[in-house]
Write a protein that holds these residues in place. Sequence first.
Motif, PDB file in Angstrom:
ATOM      1  N   GLU A  61       0.346  -1.571   0.209  1.00 45.71           N
ATOM      2  CA  GLU A  61       0.099  -0.133   0.081  1.00 45.71           C
ATOM      3  C   GLU A  61       0.449   1.647  -0.302  1.00 45.71           C
ATOM      4  O   GLU A  61       0.796   2.699  -0.848  1.00 45.71           O
ATOM      5  CB  GLU A  61      -0.808   0.104   1.350  1.00 45.71           C
ATOM      6  N   LYS A  62       1.797   1.437   0.932  1.00 47.47           N
ATOM      7  CA  LYS A  62       3.045   2.485   0.630  1.00 47.47           C
ATOM      8  C   LYS A  62       3.071   2.304  -0.714  1.00 47.47           C
ATOM      9  O   LYS A  62       3.686   3.776  -1.173  1.00 47.47           O
ATOM     10  CB  LYS A  62       3.765   2.473   1.702  1.00 47.47           C
ATOM     11  N   GLN A  65       1.136   4.492  -2.792  1.00 41.64           N
ATOM     12  CA  GLN A  65       0.824   5.697  -2.425  1.00 41.64           C
ATOM     13  C   GLN A  65       1.903   6.864  -2.878  1.00 41.64           C
ATOM     14  O   GLN A  65       1.484   7.749  -3.919  1.00 41.64           O
ATOM     15  CB  GLN A  65       1.379   5.933  -1.184  1.00 41.64           C
ATOM     16  N   THR A  69       0.265   9.235  -6.049  1.00 42.93           N
ATOM     17  CA  THR A  69       1.201  10.409  -6.009  1.00 42.93           C
ATOM     18  C   THR A  69       1.920  11.225  -7.576  1.00 42.93           C
ATOM     19  O   THR A  69       1.294  11.699  -8.356  1.00 42.93           O
ATOM     20  CB  THR A  69       2.186  10.594  -5.140  1.00 42.93           C
ATOM     21  N   THR A  97       6.970   7.480   2.299  1.00 47.08           N
ATOM     22  CA  THR A  97       6.221   6.760   2.405  1.00 47.08           C
ATOM     23  C   THR A  97       6.499   6.201   3.410  1.00 47.08           C
ATOM     24  O   THR A  97       5.934   5.956   4.753  1.00 47.08           O
ATOM     25  CB  THR A  97       5.584   5.304   1.426  1.00 47.08           C
TER      26      THR A  97
END
Length: 273
Positions: A61-62, A65, A69, A97
């Motif tokens: 999930e990081k 992210q 972005t 992150t």
Amino acid sequence: MGLGTDRRLRKTAILLVIICLVLAAHAQGDADFHPDIEGKLFDSLNQERAKAGLPALMWNEKLVQSARTHAERMAAVHMLSHRVAGEQVLTERVAATSLRFNAVAENVAYATDPDDIHPGWMHSAGHRKNILSQDYNSVGVGVLKVSKIFYAVQNFAHVTSEDTVAKAEKRLGAAFNRIRKQKNTAPVRMVSTAALHDAACRFARADKLVASEVPHSDGQHFTIAFTAAEPEELPPDLVQLAGDPNVKNLYVGSCYMTSSQYLGGTYWFAVVY
């Protein structure tokens, strides 16, 4: 006269704010992430890895992210790039992150038909290399649709462990004694000390290893300082030491910290014997 002018200015300002809010709402409505397409690209890359006899990458999930972005940044400037003006480099974006890692890579693409994205990557040597690389164990995918264009980003990383200092030191000791066992040498006693922990953290903050500055007491003659992405990655000096039957105790201190050299973080160790 002055009062009337002020009222007209206020009305104009209010009108401009309303227009900006409407435009922002319109833009937000036209720009949407697509988890279904992100998942499909994730499945497709792991299918390619399976066909090549490679282990599947883990969804992270990081990394999602950081990928999303960057997709937003590309869409904002209407261009395909690994770094748009004013943006951090990939390593810094992923580090932001708080992910622990020691290697990263990125694939980017845009298309009007999302089904063209994966085949396009596989027909590009550099993108294909990232998908089939053994250097990474995790990936995050971001797909943003703006008007009729899909902006896609894959962020790859070799994610490292997130153990406590105490567990990291135990892992180092276990790795050291496994080598001792292979060499038919008795295991050593591992001793963690606060002084060595403090030294390891001091090296981390300075972003520099200085073995001569590792504190030691009488009877302890040699020091080793090193960094490792994982505690089992012993330096050559420590591997060689594992075969010495005269070594009975190993004193260790560790610290996990990021630095300008290690944006994704690393374990810092101070060892005395």
